[in-house]
Motif scaffolding. Structure first.
Motif, PDB file in Angstrom:
ATOM      1  N   THR A  88      11.930 -20.984  10.738  1.00 48.17           N
ATOM      2  CA  THR A  88      10.974 -21.124   9.634  1.00 48.17           C
ATOM      3  C   THR A  88      10.765 -22.586   9.288  1.00 48.17           C
ATOM      4  OG1 THR A  88      12.876 -20.614   8.234  1.00 48.17           O
ATOM      5  CG2 THR A  88      11.241 -18.879   8.514  1.00 48.17           C
ATOM      6  N   ALA A  89      11.834 -23.410   9.427  1.00 50.54           N
ATOM      7  CA  ALA A  89      11.701 -24.838   9.154  1.00 50.54           C
ATOM      8  C   ALA A  89      10.764 -25.469  10.178  1.00 50.54           C
ATOM      9  CB  ALA A  89      13.069 -25.507   9.201  1.00 50.54           C
ATOM     10  N   GLY A  96       8.454 -23.889  11.819  1.00 56.27           N
ATOM     11  CA  GLY A  96       7.130 -23.359  11.495  1.00 56.27           C
ATOM     12  C   GLY A  96       6.483 -24.151  10.364  1.00 56.27           C
ATOM     13  N   TYR A  97       7.290 -24.472   9.363  1.00 53.35           N
ATOM     14  CA  TYR A  97       6.727 -25.199   8.228  1.00 53.35           C
ATOM     15  C   TYR A  97       6.304 -26.600   8.655  1.00 53.35           C
ATOM     16  CZ  TYR A  97       6.016 -27.372   3.769  1.00 53.35           C
ATOM     17  OH  TYR A  97       5.436 -28.044   2.740  1.00 53.35           O
ATOM     18  N   LEU A  98       7.148 -27.285   9.458  1.00 55.60           N
ATOM     19  CA  LEU A  98       6.811 -28.630   9.942  1.00 55.60           C
ATOM     20  C   LEU A  98       5.523 -28.596  10.763  1.00 55.60           C
ATOM     21  CD1 LEU A  98      10.315 -30.007  11.004  1.00 55.60           C
ATOM     22  CD2 LEU A  98       8.902 -30.767   9.073  1.00 55.60           C
ATOM     23  N   LEU A 144       3.166 -26.371  10.563  1.00 53.66           N
ATOM     24  CA  LEU A 144       2.063 -26.072   9.648  1.00 53.66           C
ATOM     25  C   LEU A 144       1.576 -27.347   8.976  1.00 53.66           C
ATOM     26  CD1 LEU A 144       0.504 -23.612   8.432  1.00 53.66           C
ATOM     27  CD2 LEU A 144       2.138 -23.680   6.536  1.00 53.66           C
ATOM     28  N   ALA A 145       2.559 -28.175   8.552  1.00 48.36           N
ATOM     29  CA  ALA A 145       2.206 -29.425   7.882  1.00 48.36           C
ATOM     30  C   ALA A 145       1.489 -30.367   8.848  1.00 48.36           C
ATOM     31  CB  ALA A 145       3.473 -30.084   7.338  1.00 48.36           C
ATOM     32  N   ALA A 174      -2.138 -28.929   9.549  1.00 49.10           N
ATOM     33  CA  ALA A 174      -3.024 -28.730   8.387  1.00 49.10           C
ATOM     34  C   ALA A 174      -4.144 -29.770   8.402  1.00 49.10           C
ATOM     35  CB  ALA A 174      -2.207 -28.825   7.111  1.00 49.10           C
ATOM     36  N   ALA A 229       8.951 -19.155  13.245  1.00 50.15           N
ATOM     37  CA  ALA A 229       7.945 -20.217  13.294  1.00 50.15           C
ATOM     38  C   ALA A 229       6.559 -19.623  13.498  1.00 50.15           C
ATOM     39  CB  ALA A 229       8.278 -21.191  14.425  1.00 50.15           C
ATOM     40  N   ILE A 285       4.737 -18.187  10.460  1.00 49.65           N
ATOM     41  CA  ILE A 285       4.225 -19.187   9.516  1.00 49.65           C
ATOM     42  C   ILE A 285       2.935 -19.831  10.015  1.00 49.65           C
ATOM     43  CG2 ILE A 285       4.729 -21.470   8.543  1.00 49.65           C
ATOM     44  CD1 ILE A 285       7.589 -20.505   8.141  1.00 49.65           C
ATOM     45  N   VAL A 286       2.865 -20.170  11.318  1.00 48.03           N
ATOM     46  CA  VAL A 286       1.663 -20.880  11.795  1.00 48.03           C
ATOM     47  C   VAL A 286       0.585 -19.943  12.322  1.00 48.03           C
ATOM     48  CG1 VAL A 286       2.802 -23.062  12.312  1.00 48.03           C
ATOM     49  CG2 VAL A 286       2.689 -21.281  14.060  1.00 48.03           C
TER      50      VAL A 286
END
Lengths: 224, 367
Positions: free
Chosen positions: A61-62, A64-66, A68-69, A72, A166, A169-170
């Motif tokens: 998930t971390a 995935g978040y990176l 996503l950022a 974006a 990941a 999230i994306v």
């Protein structure tokens, strides 16, 4: 029932596409990294080693978040930075990217071991017989490491197959587009359809079992 | 023969010491002799470009392989050396034939000549893992020869073999020397092999050259009572199981005939402790070799024995060395200048190889 079957088929097709393309992306990158780590000595090698290993322990998930950022609109790889819209988020391509990144360390580490098992003196002998570095790699190193490299690719595919955190999230969990086996199982459980969940789990176990069995056979033949 | 002056000058730091040597030679075959761990393999690896020296200059003929001052450091693929390491290093994923053809410029005639000289044609379809130690060495030697090297590096090609096998390989190395005009560096810790194969030897110890010169003379001083004399000659007669050789430097010697033919060139070894010294010519004795000689040196050895050096004939023939006890030396009054007879049995002689009278190679017996 027909609906359920076509749904399962959709899930399998998306999974094959996402994990397959992810493995195809991760394999060359991971093999190149593995070769570099096995053979080259350079400054900052241990930093690269650590960085490559990072996705193994980070929560997906971390990652995935990176990702996503990054992707974006105003991220480093977003529309504003690139000057065009790469249009990756919430498509199957984002699922591929997420899976490939998560699979990369496994591919690189397995490939590294495969290369380390090749006697470097055989490579030097090839050079002495007139082979360039590239020819030596293609004719001697890769053929001698081939079982380990196949195992690396298979493990990469396997890791991509199981990717969840990941990807969700994306790429979300869009049926027929980004919903892979792992995501579909989660959804069926959420919906309370335990029969469907069980069926998908069964398929996943069968695929994973076949894959690992093959990898196991490869490594057993290698060590003989 | 083309001249290929060999220039080896380098400093190469190793684990325990620094390999530091400086020598130049016109010898076609240079022996590097020394105990294991003396830096012999490191020297060959520096020549092949597998290791980079700290400084120095390596040259074969007019080709500079490495020169730290001129900043020349040819990559291994442009050095044109043929390297036969101790463990052969055949490519395990290729057949013998593919291994032999591994070099990039394979000349068909040279390939055929290599197969014939080393008798490896029957092995072509085999996988390296199925070869015996001796076969593996022959294929590795063949692979190096096929690549038409300007310099051949042999790293104790016999070391991994037991004594019996080594004796079967040595004739092939001698044939290669006759058949292919390639400057060779031969690393070994076997004094007999070096004498048989090399024109010149450098003794390496702790990374430095401690002695250099003609192999028989240099190695005689290096070895104790286990020294073997190596003599060369041509077969004059054959009778029974015996060949009578006319030695290159005069005199006759009886050796076991083996597969020798009349007129063939032959090399044989006779251990220094197999030779008796008689101050008067012994009569009615079973030993076939009773050779008149003149003592040129009497040297006490560290192990308590005495090394008697003598030359055959009136002191101008082949040099031989016999190992005696101190008591025997003193009782017989052996001293330089004394005329003696050297006595040894036919069967104490070990025939190393033979080449045909016209320079071509005989099909010698390779039991």
């Amino acid at each position: 029932m027909i609906g359920a079957e076509s749904h399962t088929l959709d899930v399998l097709l998306v999974t094959a596409r996402v994990a397959g393309v992810a493995a195809l992306l991760a394999a060359p990158a991971g093999i190149a990294l593995g070769f570099l780590l096995a053979r080259a000595e350079f400054r900052g090698k241990s930093a690269i080693e650590t960085l490559v290993a990072l996705p193994l322990v980070l929560p997906p998930t971390a990652i995935g978040y990176l990702l996503l950022a990054l992707l974006a609109r105003d991220g480093w790889l977003g529309e504003r930075a690139l000057g065009f819209d790469p249009d990756l988020l919430f498509t199957w391509k984002a699922a591929v990217l997420a899976s490939a990144i998560v699979a990369l360390p496994l591919v690189a580490r397995t490939a590294r071991t495969a290369f380390e098992e090749v006697d470097p003196r055989l490579e030097r002998m090839a050079r002495t017989l007139g082979y360039s570095r590239a020819r030596t790699f293609a004719r001697v190193t890769v053929p001698l490491a081939r079982r380990g490299l196949c195992a690396a690719g298979a493990l990469g595919f396997g890791r991509a197959l199981g990717e969840f955190g990941a990807t969700v999230i994306v790429a979300g969990s869009i049926p027929g587009r980004t919903q892979t086996l792992a995501l579909a199982i989660f959804e069926e459980i959420q919906l309370g359809d335990h029969a469907a969940a069980l069926r998908l789990v069964g398929i996943t176990v069968a695929i994973a079992f076949a894959l690992l069995w093959w990898v196991e056979r490869l490594s057993r033949r290698r060590s003989r | 023969m083309s001249t290929a002056r060999l220039e080896l000058a380098l400093r190469l730091p190793l684990h325990a010491f620094e390999l530091a040597l400086e020598l130049a030679t016109d010898a076609r075959s240079l022996g590097i002799f020394g105990p294991s761990g003396a830096g012999k393999t490191s020297l060959l690896e520096a020549l092949a470009g597998w290791r980079r020296p700290a400084s120095g200059r390596l040259r074969v003929g007019d080709c500079v392989l490495y020169d730290s001052t001129a900043r020349v450091d040819l990559p291994p693929e442009r050095r044109g050396v043929g390297y036969v390491p101790q463990d052969a290093l055949l490519f395990p994923h290729w057949s013998v034939e593919r291994n032999l053809r591994a070099g990039l410029r394979v000349d068909a005639a040279r390939y055929q000549r290599t197969l014939a000289t080393l008798e490896i044609a029957p092995l072509l379809g085999r996988a390296p893992a199925t070869l015996s130690g001796g076969e593996r060495q022959r294929v590795a030697l063949g692979r190096a020869l096929v690549s038409a090297p300007r310099l051949l590096l042999l790293d104790e090609p016999l070391a991994s073999l037991d004594l019996e096998l080594r004796r079967r390989i040595l004739p092939y190395l001698l044939r290669v020397r006759e058949e292919f005009d390639v400057p060779t560096i031969f690393v070994s810790h076997d004094a007999t092999e070096v004498q048989a194969l090399c024109e010149e030897v450098a003794v390496l110890r702790g990374g430095r050259v401690v002695a250099r010169g003609a192999p028989a003379e240099v190695l005689r001083a290096q070895r104790g009572s286990d020294f073997e004399n190596v003599l060369a000659g041509r077969v004059r007669e054959l009778h029974g199981g015996t060949a009578v050789l006319e030695l290159d430097q005069g005199g006759l010697a009886h050796v076991p005939a083996g597969g020798l033919g009349r007129g063939a060139r032959a090399l044989f070894a006779i251990g220094s402790d197999e030779i008796l010294v008689a101050v008067e010519r012994p009569e009615r004795i079973s030993a076939r070799n009773v050779l008149a000689a003149r003592i040129t040196g009497v040297e006490p050895e560290p192990d308590g024995s005495v090394r008697i050096e003598a030359r055959l004939g009136a002191g101008d023939g082949a040099a031989l060395c016999a190992s005696l006890t101190r008591v025997a030396t003193e009782e017989l009054g052996l001293r330089p200048g004394l005329e003696v007879h050297l006595v040894f049995k036919t069967n104490a002689c070990r025939v190393l190889s033979a080449a045909g009278s016209d320079g071509t190679v005989d099909r010698i017996a390779l039991r």
